[in-house]
Design a protein around this motif. Structure first.
Motif, PDB file in Angstrom:
ATOM      1  N   GLU A   1       3.840   0.802   2.817  1.00 51.69           N
ATOM      2  CA  GLU A   1       3.660  -0.580   3.836  1.00 51.69           C
ATOM      3  C   GLU A   1       3.040  -1.996   3.164  1.00 51.69           C
ATOM      4  O   GLU A   1       2.549  -1.718   2.343  1.00 51.69           O
ATOM      5  CB  GLU A   1       2.772  -0.127   4.991  1.00 51.69           C
ATOM      6  N   SER A   2       3.361  -2.934   3.931  1.00 54.77           N
ATOM      7  CA  SER A   2       2.836  -4.133   3.622  1.00 54.77           C
ATOM      8  C   SER A   2       2.565  -5.026   4.881  1.00 54.77           C
ATOM      9  O   SER A   2       3.431  -5.104   5.691  1.00 54.77           O
ATOM     10  CB  SER A   2       3.870  -4.774   2.369  1.00 54.77           C
TER      11      SER A   2
ATOM     12  N   TYR B   1       1.359  -3.291  -6.067  1.00 57.17           N
ATOM     13  CA  TYR B   1       1.465  -2.005  -5.593  1.00 57.17           C
ATOM     14  C   TYR B   1       0.300  -1.243  -5.634  1.00 57.17           C
ATOM     15  O   TYR B   1      -0.189  -0.985  -6.982  1.00 57.17           O
ATOM     16  CB  TYR B   1       2.564  -0.950  -6.024  1.00 57.17           C
ATOM     17  N   SER B   2      -0.525  -0.562  -4.708  1.00 58.02           N
ATOM     18  CA  SER B   2      -1.503   0.298  -5.106  1.00 58.02           C
ATOM     19  C   SER B   2      -1.678   1.669  -4.431  1.00 58.02           C
ATOM     20  O   SER B   2      -1.105   1.591  -2.950  1.00 58.02           O
ATOM     21  CB  SER B   2      -2.693  -0.317  -4.755  1.00 58.02           C
ATOM     22  N   PHE B   3      -2.168   2.597  -4.751  1.00 62.26           N
ATOM     23  CA  PHE B   3      -2.522   3.934  -4.058  1.00 62.26           C
ATOM     24  C   PHE B   3      -3.546   3.658  -2.768  1.00 62.26           C
ATOM     25  O   PHE B   3      -4.665   3.437  -3.189  1.00 62.26           O
ATOM     26  CB  PHE B   3      -2.865   5.001  -4.812  1.00 62.26           C
TER      27      PHE B   3
ATOM     28  N   GLN C   1       2.156  -8.339   4.686  1.00 59.08           N
ATOM     29  CA  GLN C   1       2.626  -9.378   4.649  1.00 59.08           C
ATOM     30  C   GLN C   1       4.281  -9.207   5.087  1.00 59.08           C
ATOM     31  O   GLN C   1       4.762 -10.237   6.085  1.00 59.08           O
ATOM     32  CB  GLN C   1       3.182  -9.893   3.087  1.00 59.08           C
ATOM     33  N   SER C   2       4.908  -8.140   4.940  1.00 60.08           N
ATOM     34  CA  SER C   2       6.347  -7.703   5.505  1.00 60.08           C
ATOM     35  C   SER C   2       6.170  -7.227   6.921  1.00 60.08           C
ATOM     36  O   SER C   2       7.224  -7.228   7.489  1.00 60.08           O
ATOM     37  CB  SER C   2       7.120  -7.045   4.570  1.00 60.08           C
ATOM     38  N   ARG C   3       5.153  -6.832   7.196  1.00 54.24           N
ATOM     39  CA  ARG C   3       5.119  -5.905   8.294  1.00 54.24           C
ATOM     40  C   ARG C   3       6.143  -4.806   8.445  1.00 54.24           C
ATOM     41  O   ARG C   3       6.838  -4.726   9.605  1.00 54.24           O
ATOM     42  CB  ARG C   3       5.245  -6.942   9.926  1.00 54.24           C
ATOM     43  N   VAL C   4       6.265  -4.235   7.344  1.00 51.34           N
ATOM     44  CA  VAL C   4       7.221  -3.123   7.216  1.00 51.34           C
ATOM     45  C   VAL C   4       6.433  -1.983   6.752  1.00 51.34           C
ATOM     46  O   VAL C   4       5.585  -2.103   6.173  1.00 51.34           O
ATOM     47  CB  VAL C   4       8.257  -3.462   6.332  1.00 51.34           C
ATOM     48  N   ARG C   5       6.893  -0.897   7.437  1.00 49.50           N
ATOM     49  CA  ARG C   5       6.270   0.520   7.011  1.00 49.50           C
ATOM     50  C   ARG C   5       7.623   1.500   6.656  1.00 49.50           C
ATOM     51  O   ARG C   5       8.275   1.840   7.510  1.00 49.50           O
ATOM     52  CB  ARG C   5       5.507   1.085   8.022  1.00 49.50           C
ATOM     53  N   VAL C   6       7.710   2.070   5.679  1.00 49.13           N
ATOM     54  CA  VAL C   6       8.738   2.860   5.257  1.00 49.13           C
ATOM     55  C   VAL C   6       8.291   4.365   4.981  1.00 49.13           C
ATOM     56  O   VAL C   6       7.340   4.371   4.100  1.00 49.13           O
ATOM     57  CB  VAL C   6       9.450   2.499   3.911  1.00 49.13           C
TER      58      VAL C   6
ATOM     59  N   SER D   1       0.930  -1.202   0.135  1.00 46.07           N
ATOM     60  CA  SER D   1       0.097   0.051   0.176  1.00 46.07           C
ATOM     61  C   SER D   1       0.972   1.082   0.084  1.00 46.07           C
ATOM     62  O   SER D   1       2.067   1.398   0.639  1.00 46.07           O
ATOM     63  CB  SER D   1      -0.948  -0.086   1.234  1.00 46.07           C
ATOM     64  N   VAL D   2       0.571   2.080  -0.713  1.00 46.16           N
ATOM     65  CA  VAL D   2       1.527   3.399  -0.924  1.00 46.16           C
ATOM     66  C   VAL D   2       0.496   4.465  -0.658  1.00 46.16           C
ATOM     67  O   VAL D   2      -0.643   4.655  -1.230  1.00 46.16           O
ATOM     68  CB  VAL D   2       1.784   3.482  -2.309  1.00 46.16           C
ATOM     69  N   TYR D   3       1.009   5.342   0.307  1.00 46.60           N
ATOM     70  CA  TYR D   3       0.398   6.736   0.910  1.00 46.60           C
ATOM     71  C   TYR D   3       0.842   7.900   0.013  1.00 46.60           C
ATOM     72  O   TYR D   3       2.186   7.714   0.153  1.00 46.60           O
ATOM     73  CB  TYR D   3       0.027   6.512   2.051  1.00 46.60           C
TER      74      TYR D   3
END
Length: 193
Positions: free
Chosen positions: A159-160, A144-146, A162-167, A123-125
């Motif tokens: 963020e994702s 990837y999606s807005f 599945q990866s539990r990551v937020r950048v 997810s892209v914000y």
């Protein structure tokens, strides 16, 4: 020797003795007065020295206080100038348009995408006014999606689950990193001494 002569001798002797006592008293009084005058002069000198020391201490304290106040005002002025420069940079970043904005956004998205595994739903914000730009860029990225609006100057938060990551690769976060890393250099260039 007659009684009158003896009385007269005694009277003269008493008179002489009284004169001696009076002379001793006057001499002693002069000594006491002289000592008192010396003590008074010493007290006045000591008091004058104490006053001079207090005046000097007060002068030093006021001078030190004035220097500290001036230093604080200089620091406040520097902070204000640095804040103005920071605000100007933010304004310039927020107003980036066209290819410059697209290239910078793509670079930030590419940097963030390194943190995710292939096949993750990402997810892209981003800034509300960048939605169209982000959707265009995201066409090149599978999965990837807005996902919505993020209050920032530009750039992306990715963020994702599945990866539990937020950048956070927003213009704001990059600016803050660069600003903190280079604040001394920026300050030195603005305020060369």
């Amino acid at each position: 020797m007659s009684l009158d002569t003896v009385v007269e001798d005694i009277r003269e002797e008493a008179h002489a003795r009284a004169e001696d006592i009076r002379a001793e008293g006057e001499a002693r009084a002069e000594e006491i007065e002289s000592a008192a005058e010396e003590d008074a002069e010493q007290i006045v000198d000591d008091a004058a020295q104490d006053v001079e020391r207090e005046i000097e201490q007060l002068r030093e304290q006021r001078l030190s206080s004035a220097k500290l106040e001036a230093k604080q005002k200089r620091l406040e002025a520097r902070r204000d100038v640095l804040s103005d420069v920071h605000d100007q940079v933010e304004d310039e970043l927020a107003s980036l348009e066209g290819d410059s904005r697209k290239e910078l956004t793509q670079t930030l998205l590419e940097g963030a995408s390194d943190e995710f595994d292939a096949g993750d739903d990402v997810s892209v914000y981003g800034r509300a006014s960048d939605e169209e730009l982000l959707e265009e860029i995201l066409e090149e990225y599978d999965g990837y999606s807005f996902a919505g609006e993020y209050d920032c100057l530009g750039g992306v938060v990715v963020e994702s689950e599945q990866s539990r990551v937020r950048v956070n690769n927003t213009f704001d976060s990059v600016l803050e990193d660069v600003w903190e890393d280079n604040l001394r250099t920026i300050s030195n260039q603005l305020f060369e001494q």
